[in-house]
Design a protein around this motif. Structure first.
Motif, short mmCIF file in Angstrom:
data_model
loop_
_atom_site.label_atom_id
_atom_site.label_comp_id
_atom_site.label_asym_id
_atom_site.label_seq_id
_atom_site.Cartn_x
_atom_site.Cartn_y
_atom_site.Cartn_z
N THR A 315 -53.59 -2.11 -37.78
CA THR A 315 -53.98 -2.94 -36.64
C THR A 315 -53.91 -4.41 -37.05
O THR A 315 -54.60 -4.81 -38.00
CB THR A 315 -55.41 -2.60 -36.19
OG1 THR A 315 -55.55 -1.19 -36.07
CG2 THR A 315 -55.73 -3.27 -34.87
N SER A 317 -55.15 -7.25 -36.19
CA SER A 317 -56.37 -8.05 -36.29
C SER A 317 -57.29 -7.61 -37.42
O SER A 317 -58.25 -8.31 -37.74
CB SER A 317 -57.13 -8.01 -34.96
OG SER A 317 -57.44 -6.67 -34.60
N LYS A 454 -64.39 -7.21 -39.46
CA LYS A 454 -63.16 -7.44 -40.24
C LYS A 454 -63.45 -7.36 -41.74
O LYS A 454 -62.67 -6.77 -42.50
CB LYS A 454 -62.56 -8.79 -39.88
CG LYS A 454 -61.22 -9.06 -40.56
CD LYS A 454 -60.57 -10.32 -40.04
CE LYS A 454 -59.28 -10.63 -40.80
NZ LYS A 454 -58.26 -9.60 -40.65
#
Length: 507
Positions: A315, A317, A454
């Motif tokens: 992904t 991000s 993240k």
């Protein structure tokens, strides 16, 4: 390892053309899309299918509550709207009042409740079950309102609900036990006929709440390979095709009448080790395999460089720079030392399984890996299986190593919870878990701050790469080809064919 030869491919096209013509048959009406692919579905139960070929068919028939668009944004499907409660433990959906199943019955909250109860029932064998274990109960408040009560805040659950494996099926069909034999979805097309490994006939669902489709139906021919597909497209017998082989796809732009649609995807090519089998039980052995593999060479040789080397998370991000991960730069000397430290200086023998056709590069990947691992004494026997046999073997975790193409997701938790959590329903495929992986997954599931998530998943990715239960290789592209008379199709990062609902065929 010799690169597959374009010259050899071209020399086969005359034979492929005749074979393609025999399989496709006479032209269909202008309002019907004539489509081809080389790998057929392996089953019709949307909650249990893992093969991409099955998902590509079923996503035209079934709908989830929500779906992802081409920008990975969550948009309505069966549901018109959704909202989390302030504490994150309730998720309420308002259903589209016009949504109907293809048998004419309305899609109601009772169907949503029955669908997710079926997914959560271990006896079903639903492949996405692990993504929904936070669901404590489901209330069908009224026909068009359904509330999911969660045992904890669960940020990625909405993304998980975009997957075809979370499709809404009819409560009545569940009661009949007919899900795997008689597809009754609410999507843009109905399955009128399926001759396995030969053809599918889809007709437009006139009751689809998404509006009128641009075509009256889709006649899908299952051709023996993608050289036959290319030959049939060259002669105008096929309007649209799903391609998986980059060798074929890269020939499309040379054809004046054809258009290639090429989109980077989240799915990843991977060498799955089985850490429950000796000597892969030894961390040093798994790490040695990781250090001995040149991922870029695998990509360049098997897939013509069509893609990029990847870590576990694809992904955009959330992804980490692969260069920061354990042993992503090939180091044969380090690999040999790790083998010696584990007591395997002379190497060992193992078998690697690969499927025919999905992906078409699987056998080539296995051969390149076989050559690379031979340098550290690992003797690989390659066993190529028909896709349905491979899938059954893979789901049982009955392999030493497996070359695989696995699906990605817009959220790392929904992508990996089935493998890398202690409650993951595909733990027997992964055959590895530790407290660090499980703990990071649970933290990432509950954390609501994007920046904090993240960091959590960066730590997860680095730990997973270092433990090396699998060796992630590369991501590639989804390819479709079409005649210039076909308009309106857009590729997506998940490789979806749902966009066929809006294509038109010009006369």
């Amino acid at each position: 390892m010799k690169r597959r030869s374009t010259a050899k491919l071209v020399s086969c096209l005359a034979i492929a053309a005749a074979l393609g013509a025999a399989m496709v048959g006479s032209p269909a009406s202008a309002a019907t899309l004539r489509m081809a692919w080389s790998q057929d579905a392996t089953g019709l139960d949307p909650h249990k299918q893992t093969a991409f070929s099955s998902i590509r068919l079923l996503e035209l028939i079934y709908e989830p509550l929500v779906r992802l668009d081409a920008n990975l944004q969550i948009v309505p499907a069966v549901a018109d709207s959704w909202q989390f409660s302030s504490n994150g433990t309730e998720l309420t959906f308002k259903l589209n009042p016009n949504a109907k199943f293809q048998n004419g019955e309305p899609v109601t909250s009772a169907d949503v409740k029955a669908s997710f109860e079926r997914i959560l029932n271990e006896a079903t064998g639903a492949v996405a079950r692990a993504n929904f274990l936070s669901i404590a109960s489901i209330d069908a408040v009224d026909p068009h309102t359904v509330v999911f009560h969660l045992s904890q805040p669960d940020v990625p659950i909405l993304t998980a609900m975009t997957n075809l494996n979370a499709a809404i099926v009819s409560a009545g069909e569940i009661a009949k036990g007919a899900i795997n034999t008689t597809p009754v979805g609410s999507g843009p097309f109905k399955l009128e006929k399926w001759d396995p490994n030969s053809r599918e006939i889809l007709v437009a669902n006139k009751m689809w709440a998404g509006g009128a489709t641009g075509i009256e139906g889709i006649n899908i021919s299952v051709l023996p390979d993608e050289t036959a597909i290319l030959a049939a497209m060259r002669t105008g017998q096929i309007d649209f095709a799903l391609l998986n082989d980059p060798l074929i796809a890269t020939l499309i732009p040379r054809e004046d009448r054809l258009v290639l649609n090429r989109a980077p995807v989240l799915a990843y090519h991977v060498l799955q080790l089985n850490p429950s089998r000796k000597p892969m039980t030894e961390l040093a052995v798994r790490q040695a395999i990781s250090c001995a593999i040149d991922r870029k060479e695998v990509l360049d040789t098997a897939s013509l460089g069509e893609g990029k080397v990847t870590g576990p998370i694809t992904t955009p991000s959330f992804a980490t720079d692969p260069n920061s991960l354990f042993c992503y730069k090939r180091d044969v000397e380090k690999a040999k030392k790790l083998m010696a430290d584990a007591g395997y200086a002379k190497g060992f023998s193992a078998t690697v399984i690969a499927a025919t056709g999905e992906p078409p590069t699987a056998a080539a990947e296995a051969q390149i890996i076989q050559s690379q691992l031979a340098e550290i004494g690992v003797k690989l026997d390659i066993k190529v299986m028909e896709l349905n046999v491979y899938v059954d073997t893979w789901l049982k975790g009955d392999f030493d190593m497996a070359v695989a193409l696995n699906g990605g997701s817009a959220d790392p938790y929904s992508m990996y919870s089935r493998y890398w959590t202690k409650t993951g329903n595909l733990q027997k495929v992964a055959n590895y878990i530790d407290d660090t992986l499980d703990g990071l997954m649970q933290k990432g599931r509950a954390e609501t701050d994007p920046a904090a998530r993240k960091v959590i998943f960066s730590d997860f990715e680095k730990h997973l790469a270092e433990m090396s239960p699998w060796i992630w290789l590369y991501t590639s592209y989804s390819y479709t080809a079409q005649q210039k008379s076909v308009q309106g199709f857009t590729g997506t990062p998940i490789g979806s064919l749902f966009g066929l609902s809006k294509v038109t065929v010009q006369q």
